[in-house]
Every structure is written in structure tokens, then in C-alpha cells.
Design a protein around this motif. Structure first.
Motif, mmCIF file in Angstrom:
data_model
loop_
_atom_site.group_PDB
_atom_site.id
_atom_site.type_symbol
_atom_site.label_atom_id
_atom_site.label_comp_id
_atom_site.label_asym_id
_atom_site.label_seq_id
_atom_site.Cartn_x
_atom_site.Cartn_y
_atom_site.Cartn_z
ATOM 1 N N SER A 265 0.848 -1.193 0.000
ATOM 2 C CA SER A 265 0.000 0.000 0.000
ATOM 3 C C SER A 265 0.887 1.247 0.000
ATOM 4 O O SER A 265 2.118 1.140 -0.063
ATOM 5 N N LEU A 266 0.273 2.387 0.126
ATOM 6 C CA LEU A 266 1.059 3.630 0.188
ATOM 7 C C LEU A 266 1.636 3.845 1.587
ATOM 8 O O LEU A 266 2.496 4.697 1.786
ATOM 9 N N ASP A 267 1.134 3.084 2.561
ATOM 10 C CA ASP A 267 1.550 3.305 3.958
ATOM 11 C C ASP A 267 2.973 2.812 4.197
ATOM 12 O O ASP A 267 3.378 1.793 3.648
ATOM 13 N N SER A 268 3.685 3.540 5.013
ATOM 14 C CA SER A 268 5.043 3.090 5.344
ATOM 15 C C SER A 268 5.291 3.219 6.841
ATOM 16 O O SER A 268 4.711 4.065 7.512
ATOM 17 N N GLU A 269 6.142 2.333 7.325
ATOM 18 C CA GLU A 269 6.561 2.357 8.726
ATOM 19 C C GLU A 269 8.039 2.719 8.748
ATOM 20 O O GLU A 269 8.803 2.236 7.902
ATOM 21 N N PHE A 270 8.429 3.543 9.683
ATOM 22 C CA PHE A 270 9.828 3.993 9.682
ATOM 23 C C PHE A 270 10.247 4.452 11.074
ATOM 24 O O PHE A 270 9.394 4.672 11.938
ATOM 25 N N ILE A 271 11.562 4.596 11.248
ATOM 26 C CA ILE A 271 12.054 5.214 12.489
ATOM 27 C C ILE A 271 12.895 6.419 12.113
ATOM 28 O O ILE A 271 13.403 6.507 10.989
ATOM 29 N N TRP A 272 13.020 7.329 13.020
ATOM 30 C CA TRP A 272 13.944 8.428 12.807
ATOM 31 C C TRP A 272 14.582 8.830 14.128
ATOM 32 O O TRP A 272 14.040 8.554 15.203
ATOM 33 N N PHE A 273 15.749 9.439 14.004
ATOM 34 C CA PHE A 273 16.489 9.891 15.181
ATOM 35 C C PHE A 273 16.295 11.391 15.365
ATOM 36 O O PHE A 273 16.148 12.134 14.382
ATOM 37 N N ASN A 274 16.329 11.781 16.618
ATOM 38 C CA ASN A 274 16.164 13.194 16.953
ATOM 39 C C ASN A 274 17.432 13.960 16.561
ATOM 40 O O ASN A 274 18.509 13.700 17.086
ATOM 41 N N GLN A 275 17.292 14.898 15.642
ATOM 42 C CA GLN A 275 18.446 15.708 15.217
ATOM 43 C C GLN A 275 18.259 17.175 15.610
ATOM 44 O O GLN A 275 18.926 18.055 15.072
ATOM 45 N N VAL A 276 17.333 17.432 16.522
ATOM 46 C CA VAL A 276 17.040 18.822 16.910
ATOM 47 C C VAL A 276 18.182 19.348 17.783
ATOM 48 O O VAL A 276 18.493 18.760 18.826
ATOM 49 N N ALA A 277 18.768 20.453 17.351
ATOM 50 C CA ALA A 277 19.947 20.994 18.058
ATOM 51 C C ALA A 277 19.610 21.376 19.493
ATOM 52 O O ALA A 277 20.413 21.176 20.405
ATOM 53 N N LYS A 278 18.391 21.907 19.718
ATOM 54 C CA LYS A 278 18.038 22.372 21.069
ATOM 55 C C LYS A 278 17.421 21.265 21.941
ATOM 56 O O LYS A 278 16.942 21.539 23.040
ATOM 57 N N SER A 279 17.431 20.030 21.456
ATOM 58 C CA SER A 279 16.821 18.952 22.252
ATOM 59 C C SER A 279 17.643 18.704 23.517
ATOM 60 O O SER A 279 18.855 18.944 23.531
ATOM 61 N N PRO A 280 16.986 18.205 24.579
ATOM 62 C CA PRO A 280 17.720 18.017 25.839
ATOM 63 C C PRO A 280 18.541 16.720 25.881
ATOM 64 O O PRO A 280 18.643 16.089 26.929
ATOM 65 N N LEU A 281 19.133 16.339 24.775
ATOM 66 C CA LEU A 281 19.945 15.109 24.741
ATOM 67 C C LEU A 281 21.398 15.458 25.029
ATOM 68 O O LEU A 281 21.849 16.561 24.718
ATOM 69 N N PRO A 282 22.145 14.506 25.577
ATOM 70 C CA PRO A 282 23.569 14.780 25.786
ATOM 71 C C PRO A 282 24.272 14.996 24.440
ATOM 72 O O PRO A 282 23.888 14.370 23.444
ATOM 73 N N PRO A 283 25.285 15.878 24.400
ATOM 74 C CA PRO A 283 25.934 16.212 23.120
ATOM 75 C C PRO A 283 26.447 15.001 22.356
ATOM 76 O O PRO A 283 26.350 14.951 21.134
ATOM 77 N N PHE A 284 26.979 13.984 23.086
ATOM 78 C CA PHE A 284 27.530 12.843 22.340
ATOM 79 C C PHE A 284 26.439 12.077 21.591
ATOM 80 O O PHE A 284 26.661 11.567 20.505
#
Lengths: 537, 269
Positions: A265-284
Motif C-alpha cells: 500500500s502507500l503506507d510506510s513504517e519507519f524510524i527516525w532519530f532526533n536531530q534537533v539541536a536544542k533537544s535536551p539530549l547529551p551532546p555525544f
């Protein structure tokens, strides 16, 4: 004697024709709506149940053939779109009436467009036409010709009219006066919607018989899929428009002639990683997720074939890129599948300084590679996919924590706090044109999920995607548009901002009593040709 | 009745014992995915078949039992202690303390705890190990599950406060915390005991409910909740009776708990 034979033959033929036509003319198609329809106003439609009713009752100027994926004349026998994609001119068919007998004219088209674009009405269908500030102008050129001019170019302008059911300007019944094959005859809230044949429907088949063949359609409101399946087995309903793979297999075991797998079908399943610079993730961790090598390695380490085979029981295909092969024109045939290889994944990671030691993957600073994948709770397919990814990545020393969250919490993390590492979700695509995905690919867009609302594109490849998407949107030449969008697909696969996993198949079930059914991948999969369906009683 | 009680205790000991031996009985573990044998029926290799992604159901049942059976009593202990402190003290002190404590208890009872748990789960950090998620789930259950028990304990403590032996102790000069810890609390022991045992099946079922909603124990760790999830929907029911084994075990364990905690004297009376 000869005359007698001729008479007998003539009478027999007549009887057969009468029998055949009565067999075709009788029949009510029954199926379930999974939700209560929120509206019968075709311009206010925003959910599946109302969409089903709009599709069955609404008359449109142009109709997208769900099988060929080509645009076909509807109430308009022809149309032209200006080069700048701002203006469309329709030449209407004559002699058509609404279900209540009021005649159809250019005034109705003008009225519908005005209603559609009325800011006070907040029409969800109208949103796809709102490409820029300013008013929409309608000009009645003659009794059968009307032009509509938008203040800014509208992408795939003619295709958008597939969703616009024309309303009557003069009928006192307003939205209940329709131009489609059926009309609403009865509505019992929480129970059912009954549609009956529109006696004034304009279409006939190749033999000159009036369409639709069916007497009516009975739509039972039934949110429980188990009950829906049970009712199909008991012949209380005639079809299930979309089936889950588990239910498909269950039904196939007992009634293989009923189930249909129409392919991806046209539907798709996927994952993505957070690439937001201001996100509260550790820099590494931000460094990992912003590395194309890292994302590609993850993509290589996921066994998509197993996922399609196990999670969807073989009713899915490994996804190649952002467009499903079901989208015949826009799918890029040059894309190659991402081969599953843990070794290749480790090599890609080593290029970024990662080390595989004692079964654990560590980055160049010695941080152990651990991240979480969120998905929405209650979706067993996504939960299974996440668990399979967890085991696949364990093989290259990555520890994944699978987190299931309720949908509002997930959306809040995804769009407001950006407090997440990776998300597994899916797109339910309904549009074929790449312009329907502009809000995903433009770096400035809010729906540019991996890094929304960028003031300026943060990577060179996002600059390229922005340029290519704008180029294809502003071009009227399908070939040039295809070239641009093919290039976008190649960049997306190369950079892996979204790691596409699978395209699930379009599965449906249709009783053998239904004639003329030809399930397809585009919605509505089973009753897209409802006017030509018939049910043997 | 005593026979049933003994039998229930034996069953519980057996179940706990077997679940603790999971490492030896199922060396491949609960997370291994046999991708060539997905949704397989019971066989010599997989006694209860495999689940939808090929994990051995028997191994998952044993590990899930261990988790549910070890942590539910821990949560029950926590909630009973909280109930003892809040309800017992409120009943013992009486007056405004009792009214205030019961107001808080009523507030807790009226909370839509399911939504509260969903919200709390959403606020938790994402990168927690599955084992931590289990502990947090049961900790939350324990922290939120004290209120009904507190009402019962408050009522019992009020009765004790007005009893003759407490009045006598007061008259002998025993006051304050000494009176509570030495004379009131030990006499609340039978009620506390009953509340503790009653809470265990309640918490097991609560975790199972959370698991069905996908909010309990994180993958790949199994729990009874995640095992019972396989029974949702008609698709699973009927053709694959071995999927009912976790449900049957849950019923056996909950019934055993009920029988084990029942007081034979009360029944006889």
C-alpha cells in the motif's frame, strides 16, 4: 412456424435480459464503518467514516481512478490547468440533476468553491487549496464553463478536486442533495447509516444501463474488529475494507476465496532519530544521531525482510524509500534495497570511530551506545517491530530500550519538548503527489520530523532537498517534476533521516456474493467502484 | 478448609520454585527470537510454542511469573505499610487527624489511577532498563494502592483506641508513640496481614491490566500482563488453546492466594 420460433427467441432473450437486469439492480452492499461519521457535509469531512460517505454520495468534477491512478472526467467532461497552477477551468456536463431533482450548473460549482474556501467554515478539504494569502475568484464563463483562480499556485490542482463533492446552491436540502451514486436515506446514530440509490445519478455503463447497480449501501457502525470479522463470516456484511495481517491469515484459513492481498500500500513504517539541536539530549548522542554514517549503519543492521515476514506475516514488503512502489508514477525505480548486514553496519560505524568490544558498541569517547525507541502503545505491529529492532541492534552491540507511550505523550515529546532519541511511527498516505509531502521535506516545515522548523537548512543535503522540492512544485512538466522528486528520494535514502522499514500490503475481504469487486491499494480499496458493484441476494 | 489452604500454599511454593528455576529450565532465555519458528505450536523444543516474534512462550511464562510473583508482594508490602501508617495513625489519633487522613484517602480513592499511571509513565525518563521499568511499575502500584486498606485500618485503629485495654494502658501512664507501637499496632496485625494478602492478587491483576494497555513492563522483559496481551482479540482465541496457559496460571495463583489467606476459624464460625 419460423415466425413462432423468432417470437420464442425474442421472448426468451427479453426474459433473460429482464432477469439479468433485475439480478444486477437488486442488492444492498453492507459493510462496517469503524467510527461514527462526524458530518454529512462533504466540505467538513476529516475522518474515515465521513470520507466513506462522501465517496459514496458525493459527485466530483474529476475523479482519480483508484486502479489506474489516472485522473478521469466526472461532472466535468474536460478541464485545463494554467501553466502557473493558479487557475483551473472546467467544462461541465449538461443535463445533470441533484438527487432531489434540482439541476446542476456552474453556479453550484462556484457556490461549493466559495464554501470550501470560506475561512469561517474551516473546511479541512479546503486546506489543501490554501497555498497563499488572498481570495479565490470564480468566474462563470458560460452555462457549462467555469474558471477558478487561486491567489497562489496550488500543487496538483486538478487532483485536489477529487476530494471536492459539489453541493447544491439552490436545494433546500443542502448537503443532503447529492450528485454521487448514492444518497443518505437514514441515519441511526451509533447504529447505522443507510444509503439508497440516487435516482438522478448521471452515469450509465457501456451497455447504457443506469448506474449504480446496487439498490443501496448499509453502513453499520462497528468499532470492534473482531465483531466485524465475525459478521463477515456469518454473511451479515459483504466486505471489510482494510484488514490487519493477523485477521487476514485467520480468515484465509477458513475462506481463502474471500481475502485479497493487493500488494504494497502507500503506507510506510519507519524510524527516525532526533536531530534537533536544542533537544535536551547529551551532546555525544546528538553527534551520533546527526551522523549519516550512524543512521545508515542502523538502517543496514535492521533485518527488514524478517520484519515483513514475521510482524506482518508476509503481507508487507521491505521499504526502499520514502515512496511506496504502490505509487506507480512517483516511485523511483532506481532505488536499491538496503541490504541487511550486521558486518557492513559495523564497518560504517567504525568509520565514525565506534568500537565493538565485548559485545558492546562504544563511541570514540568510550560512551556505550544505548538509546530508546518510542512507539505508540496499543499498536502491536509497531511494538513487535521495535522488539525485533532491539534484537537486531543487539548483534552490533547497541542496547535499545523500547518505550511505548500513549499517543498524546508521544506527540508532545516529538513536537514540543523534543525529549526523545528515536521514534517508530508510520505514515498513512492518501495522496500520490509529492506536493502532499511538502510539509515533511521542507526544512522550514513543522512536520520536518527529525529537525522541525529550521530557520535555514542545517545540512547541505537539506538545502538540496528544499531546492528540489520547490523545483518540482513550481514545474508543470511531469517529467521534470519526476526527475526532481527522484533525486529527493535518492538523497533521503542516502542520508537516512527517516529509516524506512516496510510498506504494509493493502489487505481486504470481500464476500463471494459481491460482483464487480476489484480491490486496489488506494482508499477506498474495496468499494472504489461502488457504482459498478452488485450483490447476489 | 485447612486442606485447601495447605494445597494452596503448596501450589504457591511450587509456582514460585519453578519460576525461580527458570534459568536452568529454559537456558535460551525469554528474549531470544526464533525467527524461523514464529507463532509455532507446542513442540518438544518449545513446550508452549512461540509467540508472534518467535520467543519461547514457556520461558517467558516462567520469567514473567517470577517477576509478577516477586514484585507483587513487594508492592503489597509497601502499600500495606503506608496504609498502616496513614490509616492506623489516623484511627489512633482520631479527631482532626482522622478526618484529614480520611479526606486524603478519599481523594486517592477517587483518583482515576489508570490515567495517573499513564501520565506518570509518560513523565518517566525514556532510557531506563526494562528491569527498572518493572520496579517503577510495581512501585507506582504500591504507592497508589494503599488507600482502601487505610480506610479499613483507620476503622480498626479507632475501635482499638476506644477499647478497654488501651484505656487501661493510658490510665497506667503509657502515652504517645509508645502506646501506638506497643499496644495498638500489634493488635492491628491480623488486619494488616489480611490486607497484605488481599493486595497481592490485586497488584498482579493491575500489572496485567497495565500490560494489556502496553504500559507495564518494558520489552523484552515478560510479565503476566504482556503474556495475557496475546489473548486480546478473537484472532488468538480458539485455535491455540496453549495461549490460555498464562491465564490459567494467573487464576490458579490468585485463587491460591485467596485460599491461603482465608482464616479457617472464620469459615468454621
Amino acid at each position: 412456424m419460423q415466425t413462432n420460433w423468432k417470437r420464442k427467441i425474442a421472448i426468451s432473450t427479453l426474459c433473460l435480459m429482464v432477469l439479468a437486469s433485475s439480478a444486477l439492480a437488486q442488492g444492498t452492499l453492507r459493510f462496517c464503518l469503524r467510527w461514527e461519521p462526524k458530518t454529512f457535509n462533504p466540505l467538513q469531512v476529516e475522518e474515515d467514516a465521513s470520507q466513506a460517505i462522501r465517496y459514496l454520495t458525493g459527485g466530483v468534477l474529476v475523479r482519480l481512478n483508484r486502479q489506474t491512478q489516472a485522473l478521469e472526467p466526472g461532472l466535468a467532461e474536460s478541464w485545463t490547468v494554467s501553466k502557473d497552477s493558479k487557475q483551473i477551468t472546467f467544462k461541465l456536463r449538461g443535463g445533470i440533476s441533484f438527487s432531489d431533482g434540482t439541476s446542476f450548473s456552474t453556479e453550484d460549482v462556484a457556490y461549493t468553491v466559495q464554501q470550501l474556501m470560506d475561512p469561517a467554515l474551516h473546511s479541512p478539504t479546503g486546506d489543501s487549496f490554501r497555498s497563499g494569502p488572498g481570495n479565490v475568484e470564480t468566474k462563470i464563463i458560460s452555462a457549462t464553463e467555469i474558471s477558478i483562480t487561486f491567489p497562489a499556485p496550488v500543487a496538483a490542482l486538478d487532483r485536489q478536486f477529487d476530494q471536492v463533492a459539489i453541493m447544491s446552491r439552490h436545494s433546500p436540502k443542502k448537503e443532503m442533495a447529492v450528485l454521487g451514486p448514492f444518497m443518505v436515506a437514514d441515519y441511526k446514530p451509533g447504529s447505522m447509516v443507510v444509503l439508497k440509490k440516487n435516482p438522478n445519478y448521471w452515469k450509465s455503463d457501456e451497455q447504457g444501463r443506469k448506474l449504480p447497480y446496487l439498490d443501496g449501501v448499509e453502513l453499520d457502525i462497528q468499532p470492534n474488529r473482531d465483531v466485524e470479522l465475525l459478521r463477515l463470516k456469518r454473511n451479515e456484511i459483504d466486505l471489510i475494507n482494510t484488514l490487519d495481517s493477523d485477521y487476514y491469515d485467520k480468515l484465509e484459513a477458513t475462506s481463502p476465496q474471500v481475502v485479497h492481498d493487493s500488494g504494497p500500500s502507500l503506507d510506510s513504517e519507519f524510524i527516525w532519530f532526533n536531530q534537533v539541536a536544542k533537544s535536551p539530549l547529551p551532546p555525544f548522542k546528538k553527534n551520533w544521531f546527526r551522523s549519516a554514517n550512524f543512521r545508515r549503519a542502523i538502517s543496514e543492521a535492521i533485518n527488514r525482510d524478517d520484519m515483513a515476514k514475521i510482524v506482518f506475516r508476509g503481507h508487507a514488503k521491505s521499504a526502499l524509500g520514502p515512496v511506496s512502489p504502490a505509487n506507480k508514477f512517483w516511485f523511483d525505480d532506481n532505488l536499491k534495497p538496503t541490504a541487511y548486514s550486521a558486518d557492513a553496519a559495523l564497518k560504517s560505524l567504525q568509520a565514525d570511530g565506534f568500537r565493538f568490544e565485548n559485545g558492546l558498541l562504544k563511541d570514540k569517547d568510550g560512551n556505550e551506545v544505548v538509546f530508546s525507541i518510542i512507539t505508540n502503545s496499543g499498536n502491536k505491529y509497531r511494538e513487535r517491530m521495535a522488539t525485533m529492532i532491539q534484537e537486531d541492534l543487539q548483534k552490533i552491540g547497541i542496547h535499545v530500550n523500547v518505550v511505548t507511550l500513549d499517543f498524546p505523550s508521544l506527540i508532545q515529546r516529538m513536537t514540543q519538548t523534543f525529549d526523545y532519541e528515536a521514534i517508530l511511527l508510520g505514515f498513512t498516505n492518501v495522496g500520490l503527489d509529492p506536493n502532499d509531502q511538502m510539509n515533511v521535506w521542507l526544512s522550514s516545515s513543522e512536520n520536518h520530523q527529525w529537525n522541525p522548523s529550521e530557520k535555514t537548512p542545517e545540512t547541505a543535503w537539506e538545502v538540496d532537498i528544499d531546492k528540489l522540492m520547490r523545483a518540482q512544485a513550481s514545474s508543470a512538466d511531469p517529467k521534470k517534476r519526476k526527475e526532481s522528486f527522484d533525486h529527493v528520494q535518492e538523497i533521503v535514502v542516502e542520508q537516512a533521516p527517516f529509516i524506512y522499514l516496510v510498506n504494509r500490503n493493502a489487505l481486504s475481504a470481500i464476500s463471494t456474493t459481491v460482483h464487480g469487486a476489484n480491490p486496489v491499494v488506494l482508499a477506498p480499496q474495496t468499494y472504489w467502484n461502488a457504482e459498478r458493484l452488485s450483490v447476489r441476494q | 478448609m485447612r486442606t485447601w489452604r495447605t494445597l494452596a500454599c503448596i501450589v504457591l511454593v511450587l509456582v514460585v520454585g519453578v519460576s525461580l528455576a527458570a534459568n536452568w529450565l529454559t537456558p535460551a532465555g525469554y528474549a531470544k527470537q526464533y525467527r524461523e519458528a514464529v507463532a509455532a505450536p507446542p513442540s518438544h523444543q518449545h513446550w508452549l510454542g512461540t509467540d508472534d516474534i518467535g520467543r519461547d512462550r514457556f520461558a517467558r511464562l516462567l520469567y514473567g511469573t517470577r517477576i509478577s510473583l516477586l514484585l507483587a508482594p513487594a508492592a503489597a508490602l509497601l502499600s500495606t505499610l503506608m496504609a498502616a501508617l496513614i490509616g492506623g495513625l489516623a484511627g489512633y489519633l482520631g479527631g482532626i487527624w482522622s478526618r484529614a487522613a480520611m479526606a486524603v484517602t478519599d481523594l486517592f480513592l477517587s483518583l482515576p489511577w489508570l490515567f495517573l499511571l499513564i501520565t506518570m509513565r509518560a513523565l518517566m525518563p525514556l532510557n531506563v532498563a526494562p528491569l527498572v521499568s518493572v520496579l517503577v511499575t510495581f512501585l507506582l502500584l504500591g504507592l497508589l494502592g494503599w488507600s482502601s486498606a487505610a480506610r479499613v485500618l483507620c476503622s480498626s485503629a479507632t475501635t482499638l483506641r476506644n477499647s478497654d485495654f488501651v484505656r487501661q494502658a493510658k490510665a497506667s501512664g503509657i502515652q504517645g508513640s509508645r502506646l501506638f507501637w506497643i499496644h495498638v499496632l500489634p493488635n492491628l496485625k491480623p488486619v494488616l496481614h489480611a490486607q497484605f494478602w488481599i493486595s497481592i492478587p490485586v497488584f498482579i491483576l493491575s500489572e496485567a491490566n497495565l500490560g494489556i494497555l502496553g504500559l507495564g513492563v518494558a520489552e523484552p522483559l515478560p510479565s503476566w500482563g504482556s503474556l495475557l496481551k496475546e489473548l486480546e482479540g478473537m484472532v488468538s482465541v480458539g485455535d491455540e488453546p496453549w495461549k490460555f496457559v498464562p491465564l490459567i496460571l494467573l487464576i490458579i495463583v490468585v485463587t491460591s492466594f485467596q485460599l491461603a489467606l482465608s482464616n479457617p476459624d472464620e469459615v468454621a464460625a
